[in-house]
Scaffold this motif. Structure first.
Motif, PDB file in Angstrom:
ATOM      1  N   SER A 541       6.543 -25.450  27.091  1.00  0.00           N
ATOM      2  CA  SER A 541       7.662 -24.480  28.030  1.00  0.00           C
ATOM      3  C   SER A 541       8.277 -25.181  28.440  1.00  0.00           C
ATOM      4  N   LEU A 542       7.601 -26.378  29.558  1.00  0.00           N
ATOM      5  CA  LEU A 542       8.343 -26.610  30.345  1.00  0.00           C
ATOM      6  C   LEU A 542      10.346 -27.024  30.032  1.00  0.00           C
ATOM      7  N   LEU A 543       9.199 -27.937  28.957  1.00  0.00           N
ATOM      8  CA  LEU A 543      10.717 -28.228  28.424  1.00  0.00           C
ATOM      9  C   LEU A 543      11.623 -27.752  27.680  1.00  0.00           C
ATOM     10  N   GLU A 544      11.592 -26.847  27.971  1.00  0.00           N
ATOM     11  CA  GLU A 544      12.746 -26.001  27.363  1.00  0.00           C
ATOM     12  C   GLU A 544      12.858 -25.622  25.588  1.00  0.00           C
ATOM     13  N   ILE A 545      11.424 -26.212  25.214  1.00  0.00           N
ATOM     14  CA  ILE A 545      11.691 -25.834  23.519  1.00  0.00           C
ATOM     15  C   ILE A 545      11.038 -24.780  22.803  1.00  0.00           C
ATOM     16  N   ARG A 546      12.394 -24.113  22.249  1.00  0.00           N
ATOM     17  CA  ARG A 546      11.944 -22.708  21.250  1.00  0.00           C
ATOM     18  C   ARG A 546      10.255 -22.837  20.683  1.00  0.00           C
ATOM     19  N   TYR A 547      10.204 -21.553  21.305  1.00  0.00           N
ATOM     20  CA  TYR A 547       8.798 -20.518  21.405  1.00  0.00           C
ATOM     21  C   TYR A 547       7.614 -20.457  20.276  1.00  0.00           C
ATOM     22  N   ASP A 548       9.456 -20.638  18.567  1.00  0.00           N
ATOM     23  CA  ASP A 548       8.988 -20.781  17.336  1.00  0.00           C
ATOM     24  C   ASP A 548       8.712 -22.154  16.762  1.00  0.00           C
ATOM     25  N   ILE A 549       9.495 -23.054  17.825  1.00  0.00           N
ATOM     26  CA  ILE A 549       9.217 -24.119  16.356  1.00  0.00           C
ATOM     27  C   ILE A 549       7.933 -24.937  18.114  1.00  0.00           C
ATOM     28  N   ILE A 550       7.755 -24.720  19.104  1.00  0.00           N
ATOM     29  CA  ILE A 550       6.356 -24.718  19.490  1.00  0.00           C
ATOM     30  C   ILE A 550       5.174 -23.543  18.500  1.00  0.00           C
ATOM     31  N   ASP A 551       5.391 -22.901  18.139  1.00  0.00           N
ATOM     32  CA  ASP A 551       4.359 -22.577  17.308  1.00  0.00           C
ATOM     33  C   ASP A 551       3.949 -23.451  16.274  1.00  0.00           C
ATOM     34  N   ALA A 552       5.487 -23.070  15.464  1.00  0.00           N
ATOM     35  CA  ALA A 552       4.846 -24.366  14.000  1.00  0.00           C
ATOM     36  C   ALA A 552       4.684 -25.087  14.390  1.00  0.00           C
ATOM     37  N   SER A 553       4.984 -26.466  15.043  1.00  0.00           N
ATOM     38  CA  SER A 553       4.013 -27.359  15.117  1.00  0.00           C
ATOM     39  C   SER A 553       3.146 -27.590  15.917  1.00  0.00           C
ATOM     40  N   LEU A 554       2.049 -26.875  16.621  1.00  0.00           N
ATOM     41  CA  LEU A 554       0.922 -26.569  16.814  1.00  0.00           C
ATOM     42  C   LEU A 554      -0.060 -26.104  15.972  1.00  0.00           C
ATOM     43  N   THR A 555       0.353 -25.688  15.279  1.00  0.00           N
ATOM     44  CA  THR A 555       0.147 -25.107  13.472  1.00  0.00           C
ATOM     45  C   THR A 555       0.361 -25.695  12.871  1.00  0.00           C
ATOM     46  N   ALA A 556       0.435 -27.562  12.602  1.00  0.00           N
ATOM     47  CA  ALA A 556       0.729 -28.164  11.583  1.00  0.00           C
ATOM     48  C   ALA A 556      -0.858 -28.443  11.197  1.00  0.00           C
ATOM     49  N   ASN A 557      -0.983 -29.052  10.223  1.00  0.00           N
ATOM     50  CA  ASN A 557      -2.026 -30.092   9.727  1.00  0.00           C
ATOM     51  C   ASN A 557      -2.311 -31.041  10.420  1.00  0.00           C
ATOM     52  N   GLN A 558      -2.715 -31.236  11.972  1.00  0.00           N
ATOM     53  CA  GLN A 558      -2.195 -32.185  12.523  1.00  0.00           C
ATOM     54  C   GLN A 558      -2.905 -31.952  14.250  1.00  0.00           C
ATOM     55  N   GLU A 559      -4.244 -32.869  14.153  1.00  0.00           N
ATOM     56  CA  GLU A 559      -4.928 -32.343  15.271  1.00  0.00           C
ATOM     57  C   GLU A 559      -3.889 -33.773  16.397  1.00  0.00           C
ATOM     58  N   ASP A 560      -3.743 -34.394  15.896  1.00  0.00           N
ATOM     59  CA  ASP A 560      -3.331 -35.194  17.164  1.00  0.00           C
ATOM     60  C   ASP A 560      -1.966 -34.690  18.014  1.00  0.00           C
ATOM     61  N   LEU A 561      -2.721 -34.757  19.281  1.00  0.00           N
ATOM     62  CA  LEU A 561      -1.783 -33.906  20.270  1.00  0.00           C
ATOM     63  C   LEU A 561      -0.235 -34.365  20.501  1.00  0.00           C
ATOM     64  N   LEU A 562      -0.120 -35.592  20.436  1.00  0.00           N
ATOM     65  CA  LEU A 562       0.672 -36.756  20.764  1.00  0.00           C
ATOM     66  C   LEU A 562       1.834 -36.254  19.742  1.00  0.00           C
ATOM     67  N   LEU A 563       1.098 -36.482  18.438  1.00  0.00           N
ATOM     68  CA  LEU A 563       2.309 -36.732  16.992  1.00  0.00           C
ATOM     69  C   LEU A 563       2.871 -34.674  16.854  1.00  0.00           C
ATOM     70  N   GLN A 564       2.166 -33.676  17.838  1.00  0.00           N
ATOM     71  CA  GLN A 564       2.701 -32.490  17.728  1.00  0.00           C
ATOM     72  C   GLN A 564       3.448 -32.331  18.765  1.00  0.00           C
ATOM     73  N   ALA A 565       2.984 -33.076  19.854  1.00  0.00           N
ATOM     74  CA  ALA A 565       4.426 -32.766  20.834  1.00  0.00           C
ATOM     75  C   ALA A 565       5.787 -33.515  20.509  1.00  0.00           C
TER      76      ALA A 565
END
Length: 689
Positions: A541-565
């Motif tokens: 959020s501090l990088l000013e990424i859209r809220y829906d894009i953040i939510d879409a990435s964090l709910t992906a079938n992916q547990e790696d924090l780096l790849l989510q980011a």
């Protein structure tokens, strides 16, 4: 005619860190109050000192604006009976508005006529409205409060006087036993009681009594005085912003001066001297033009230059006593060995439900090695990491850290070097505390970064396992800050961090030797993963990424924090591209249909029925061959490149045909694409309109 309005709340001295936030809060609440009361003004200026909070409202209107409000009532068919008479519903509506049925008009809204009336409310005088200000003053909130005398009311400090002037007229109201007037108080020692004929006299009259109410002017005075001292003596003085703000809020009339201490104390590490001056005495350290610490300090007196020599002597005496202690502690600590200090940590509790600091270090040693191997540290780096993790808390039992807790880690590095430890081991000891603040400095060495993550991760895991999970605003052990620190380090170092897998690996190793590590872990991985996801969301959020894009990435079938980011940053970058909307819509169709597929379904090429289907399958095969486990950019490009083939395929192919084998084969083919898409993002969360 509009006039300026002055409100001043006179108090006992407030803690310095409370002054600015309280001043800003008063201004914001005043803005809200005037907006709600429909009182027009030009601007609000805010002022503060340790003993007062004040605002001046410029050109405040002399009465509220008259209100002309159109109010909608019942539908016309409900307001009138069959004979055209007003019903009880209509009569009750206008009575509630203080009007009569003669005031009713009809307006059409979405094809239906409704009753409307227009209310005319005359505005009250500003003098009358401002008498409601006690609700604003008493609504201020503070981190700590106190009550006094016989009152249950609590505030940051006792209220001693109130000034409320609209132009030249006092606005009368009372809070507890204090009634508004035009009188204020000057500097506690230099000034006298003062009064204001009108609001515009505020700053000038207070300055006559040695009070600079404008905090910006006080800061400018301090900076100018220190700059003059620096020029006259060829000093280099760095004005730490946090210390400067604190000093500004400790004084009402600032006078900067130079003090000295014995040069012999410079043999003590400069971090100790600076901490003693800055944290304990609120002094600014002095350096020469090459950046070397000098035996001088800058302080700011709350007063004028009268008898300044006595003030200097007093400050020098207090500082000398502290430096004597520091010199003694430094000498005594050098008699201690690292092994002796580490052994003492067996008797120092980390937490009563978790165990000792020594046991924590044993756990962190395991976690650090696991992390170090995962990110590919060399054998030498792993050996240095092992040594650092075995001793990194030893300075907690030294005399210096006992006296100056702010120096933990810093003294660990100093003492480790003095006892012959390798430089990168010593550096890791200091860096494992980083970041100290949420957006503070990060570790620069790999070993320091790994140790910092391991130490913070141990805190999160053990407190979660002990059932002490943060809830709401309650986070007594700063686990959110520590997890956020881990996220920042990971993003800075670009290290993979598959949360659930990693937590399970750590738990498996630690649970084998509960007697050694002092703690056992149950199944906490899902809760920990959710906790870290919230921290990653904060970072993105501090990088000013859209809220829906953040939510879409964090709910992906992916547990790696780096790849989510990386996924969030990647989608944000491409979201403005011309082909983004079409590509996401095409892939979304694939994902939605693929939900009907099961894991047992496999693709059988013999079941392809048309050339279009074969061409689509070939495109899928070619693009999925480009998929790389860690190269999200290539993966994204490969999937987006399928958009024309997907559109052509769906235009000419029915997926849900009656033939079960053909249908399942087509769903299985779509599932191959959907699985890769959902490793990047959950497309249904994205807003593409």
């Amino acid at each position: 005619m509009a006039k300026n309005f002055l409100l001043e709340i006179g108090l006992e001295e407030m803690p310095a860190h409370v002054v600015f936030p309280s001043m800003q809060q008063l201004k914001e609440k005043m803005e809200k109050f005037l907006a709600e009361k429909h009182l027009a003004y030009d601007e609000i200026e805010s002022f503060s000192t340790p003993r007062r909070l004040a605002v001046i409202v410029k050109n405040l209107a002399e009465k509220q604006a008259d209100i002309h409000e159109e109010v909608k009532g019942p539908a016309k068919k409900i307001a009138l009976d069959a004979d055209g008479n007003w019903t009880k519903a209509a009569q009750g509506f206008v009575r509630g508005q203080g009007l009569t049925t003669d005031d009713i008009t009809f307006k059409e809204l979405k094809g239906i006529e409704y009753v409307y009336v227009t209310k005319h409310i005359a505005g009250k005088s500003t003098q009358e409205v401002l008498q409601e200000l006690p609700s604003v003053i008493t609504s201020l909130t503070f981190p700590v409060t106190m009550h006094w005398n016989k009152y249950d009311f609590e505030y940051i400090r006792p209220i001693h006087w109130l000034v409320a002037l609209y132009g030249s007229e006092v606005v009368p109201f009372t809070i507890l036993d204090v009634t508004t007037d035009r009188f204020s108080r000057g500097h506690r020692f230099l000034g006298q009681k003062t009064s204001f004929e009108q609001a515009d006299d505020y700053l000038v009259n207070l300055e006559k009594e040695f009070v600079i109410a404008d905090h910006q002017k006080r800061q400018a005075m301090i900076e100018e005085q220190i700059q003059q001292i620096a020029q006259e003596n060829h000093y280099q003085i760095e004005l730490d912003p946090e210390l400067l703000e604190e000093v500004v809020n400790l004084v009402e009339y600032p006078t900067a001066f130079v003090g000295n201490f014995e040069p012999k104390y410079l043999a003590v590490p400069q971090e100790v001297l600076i901490t003693s001056m800055k944290e304990h005495q609120r002094y600014f350290e002095v350096k020469d033009q090459q950046g070397n610490l000098l035996p001088h300090f800058i302080s700011v007196r709350n007063g004028n230059k009268e008898n300044i020599e006595n003030v200097i002597k007093g400050n020098q005496k207090v500082l000398t006593a502290r430096l004597e202690d520091a010199e003694f502690f430094y000498a005594e600590d050098q008699k201690l060995t690292i092994d002796f200090c580490v052994n003492k940590l067996k008797n120092v509790a980390f937490h009563e439900k978790i165990g000792s600091i020594y046991e924590k270090m044993q756990r962190v040693s395991v976690i650090a090695q696991l992390l170090g191997q995962r990110i590919g540290l060399s054998a030498e780096e792993l050996a240095d990491l092992a040594r650092a993790s075995q001793i990194y808390k030893f300075d907690l039992v030294t005399n210096m850290v006992g006296e100056f807790p702010e120096l933990q880690g810093i003294m660990g590095e100093k003492y480790a070097l003095l006892q012959g430890e390798k430089a990168n081991v010593a550096q890791a000891i200091r860096e494992h505390y980083l970041p100290i603040a949420s957006e503070g400095e990060l570790p620069t060495s790999k070993i320091g970064a790994v140790l910092a993550i391991a130490d913070k991760l141990d805190a999160v895991l053990t407190f979660f396992a002990a059932g002490m999970i943060p809830s709401g605003s309650n986070d007594p052990y700063a686990l959110r800050r520590q997890a956020y620190g881990i996220v920042r380090i990971l993003l800075d170092q670009q290290w993979s961090f598959p949360v659930i897998t990693l937590v399970q690996e750590i738990a498996n190793q630690l649970n084998e030797k509960v007697a050694v590590f002092g703690f056992s872990f149950d199944s906490i991985a899902p809760e920990v993963a959710e906790f870290f996801a919230a921290r990653l969301k904060q970072a993105l959020s501090l990088l000013e990424i859209r809220y829906d894009i953040i939510d879409a990435s964090l709910t992906a079938n992916q547990e790696d924090l780096l790849l989510q980011a990386k996924a969030a940053q990647l989608i944000q970058t491409h979201s403005q591209a011309d082909d983004f909307k079409a590509a996401i819509e095409a892939l979304s169709r694939v994902v939605n249909l693929a939900k009907k597929a099961t894991d047992e379904m496999v693709v059988d090429e013999s079941l392809y029925e048309t050339d279009v289907e074969r061409q689509f399958a070939q495109s899928v095969k070619e693009q999925l061959a480009k998929i790389n486990a860690i190269d999200l950019v290539a993966n994204y490009q490969a999937l987006v490149a399928l958009e024309p083939a997907i559109v052509a395929y769906f235009d000419q192919t029915m997926i849900m045909v009656d033939d079960l084998k053909v249908r399942n084969n087509r769903l299985a083919l779509l599932k191959l694409v959907a699985d890769e898409v959902e490793k990047i993002a959950k497309l249904e969360v994205l807003v593409t309109k």
